[in-house]
Design a protein around this motif. Sequence first.
Motif, PDB file in Angstrom:
ATOM      1  N   TRP A  28      33.238  83.289  52.832  1.00  0.00           N
ATOM      2  CA  TRP A  28      34.259  83.879  51.945  1.00  0.00           C
ATOM      3  C   TRP A  28      35.215  84.605  52.894  1.00  0.00           C
ATOM      4  CZ3 TRP A  28      32.754  88.095  47.832  1.00  0.00           C
ATOM      5  CH2 TRP A  28      33.733  88.150  46.833  1.00  0.00           C
ATOM      6  N   ASN A  92      30.673  85.460  41.109  1.00  0.00           N
ATOM      7  CA  ASN A  92      31.789  85.200  40.200  1.00  0.00           C
ATOM      8  C   ASN A  92      33.136  85.537  40.855  1.00  0.00           C
ATOM      9  OD1 ASN A  92      32.667  84.356  37.506  1.00  0.00           O
ATOM     10  ND2 ASN A  92      33.460  86.443  37.432  1.00  0.00           N
ATOM     11  N   HIS A  95      34.118  82.849  43.239  1.00  0.00           N
ATOM     12  CA  HIS A  95      34.599  81.646  42.547  1.00  0.00           C
ATOM     13  C   HIS A  95      36.037  81.861  42.048  1.00  0.00           C
ATOM     14  CE1 HIS A  95      33.948  77.786  40.719  1.00  0.00           C
ATOM     15  NE2 HIS A  95      34.363  78.244  39.561  1.00  0.00           N
ATOM     16  N   VAL A  96      36.279  83.022  41.450  1.00  0.00           N
ATOM     17  CA  VAL A  96      37.628  83.356  40.964  1.00  0.00           C
ATOM     18  C   VAL A  96      38.642  83.328  42.116  1.00  0.00           C
ATOM     19  CG1 VAL A  96      39.029  85.266  40.029  1.00  0.00           C
ATOM     20  CG2 VAL A  96      36.816  84.707  38.978  1.00  0.00           C
ATOM     21  N   SER A  98      38.894  81.451  44.527  1.00  0.00           N
ATOM     22  CA  SER A  98      39.245  80.129  45.071  1.00  0.00           C
ATOM     23  C   SER A  98      40.536  79.591  44.443  1.00  0.00           C
ATOM     24  CB  SER A  98      38.104  79.135  44.857  1.00  0.00           C
ATOM     25  OG  SER A  98      37.976  78.816  43.483  1.00  0.00           O
ATOM     26  N   ARG A 181      26.344  76.871  47.819  1.00  0.00           N
ATOM     27  CA  ARG A 181      27.171  75.958  47.025  1.00  0.00           C
ATOM     28  C   ARG A 181      26.453  74.636  46.864  1.00  0.00           C
ATOM     29  NH1 ARG A 181      32.956  73.430  47.323  1.00  0.00           N
ATOM     30  NH2 ARG A 181      33.193  73.025  45.102  1.00  0.00           N
ATOM     31  N   ALA A 184      31.085  70.863  42.923  1.00  0.00           N
ATOM     32  CA  ALA A 184      31.969  71.267  41.824  1.00  0.00           C
ATOM     33  C   ALA A 184      31.834  72.781  41.618  1.00  0.00           C
ATOM     34  CB  ALA A 184      31.640  70.471  40.569  1.00  0.00           C
ATOM     35  N   SER A 185      31.550  73.223  40.391  1.00  0.00           N
ATOM     36  CA  SER A 185      31.434  74.666  40.125  1.00  0.00           C
ATOM     37  C   SER A 185      29.973  75.103  40.102  1.00  0.00           C
ATOM     38  CB  SER A 185      32.059  75.001  38.775  1.00  0.00           C
ATOM     39  OG  SER A 185      33.389  74.604  38.763  1.00  0.00           O
ATOM     40  N   ARG A 186      29.106  74.335  40.715  1.00  0.00           N
ATOM     41  CA  ARG A 186      27.667  74.618  40.645  1.00  0.00           C
ATOM     42  C   ARG A 186      27.169  75.273  41.925  1.00  0.00           C
ATOM     43  NH1 ARG A 186      24.294  70.445  37.405  1.00  0.00           N
ATOM     44  NH2 ARG A 186      25.557  71.509  35.847  1.00  0.00           N
ATOM     45  N   TYR A 187      26.349  76.294  41.736  1.00  0.00           N
ATOM     46  CA  TYR A 187      25.812  77.082  42.846  1.00  0.00           C
ATOM     47  C   TYR A 187      24.308  77.215  42.672  1.00  0.00           C
ATOM     48  CZ  TYR A 187      30.727  78.251  43.398  1.00  0.00           C
ATOM     49  OH  TYR A 187      32.082  78.165  43.589  1.00  0.00           O
TER      50      TYR A 187
END
Length: 201
Positions: A28, A92, A95-96, A98, A181, A184-187
């Motif tokens: 990050w 969260n 993710h936001v 990105s 990670r 897609a949006s899956r962690y």
Amino acid sequence: MDLELAGLSQVERYKLLIGLVIPRPIAWISTWSENGVANCAPFSFFNVISEEPPLCVVSFNRRSDGAIKHTLKNIRRTGEFVVNLVDEATANAMHVSSAELAESESEFDAAGLTPVPAAMVRHPRIAQAPAALECRVERRIEFGPEREMVVGEIVLVHAREGVIDADTKRISQTGYAPIGRLFASRYCTTRQRFDLPGELA
Ligand SMILES: Cc1cc2nc3c(=O)[nH]c(=O)nc-3n(C[C@H](O)[C@H](O)[C@H](O)COP(=O)(O)O)c2cc1C
């Protein structure tokens, strides 16, 4: 099944590779933009690759409009960056952050994050992150027009109280809850751990 990569489309290769090589750690990365806006974004083509010298690698593609990602632009300009690590509490916000914002807008504001000065590099670290690696660019390698890899020398590790034992320098098994990670949006969390017999150094 054998899949020759040359016979696949770029999207097919991307989905195949990011779905197979999981979980991936997440860098990050936080930087100041040239205009003084605090920038951060996640990158999962990332890992540490050596401790002597202490190195990490991150690889960047282009923004959807073909422009260079702001993070890479800031790294190229300054030769420095901060890799913050992501835990369950900050997932969260990571993710936001990105989202492809304009250079005048800060992902710190969008994700409710606080920039604090790093110790050895000129960029901010993320106050909410459990740990951060302060890095100087060791080298950059371009792979064609769309992909660039940055090798960073890690000059300082910052961790919040409770993550690293001050005497042993070991990482706490209970005070650090990193996520990975998948695709897609899956962690995933790192809660299901197991030991195999035998002692490793
Ligand atoms: C979990 C996650 C991992 C990502 N990994 C990468 C990556 O390895 N390389 C990359 O170029 N973009 C990656 N992205 C997309 C960037 O985060 C996204 O393009 C971001 O808007 C870049 O911001 P910037 O232009 O401020 O640098 C990832 C996104 C997410 C959510």
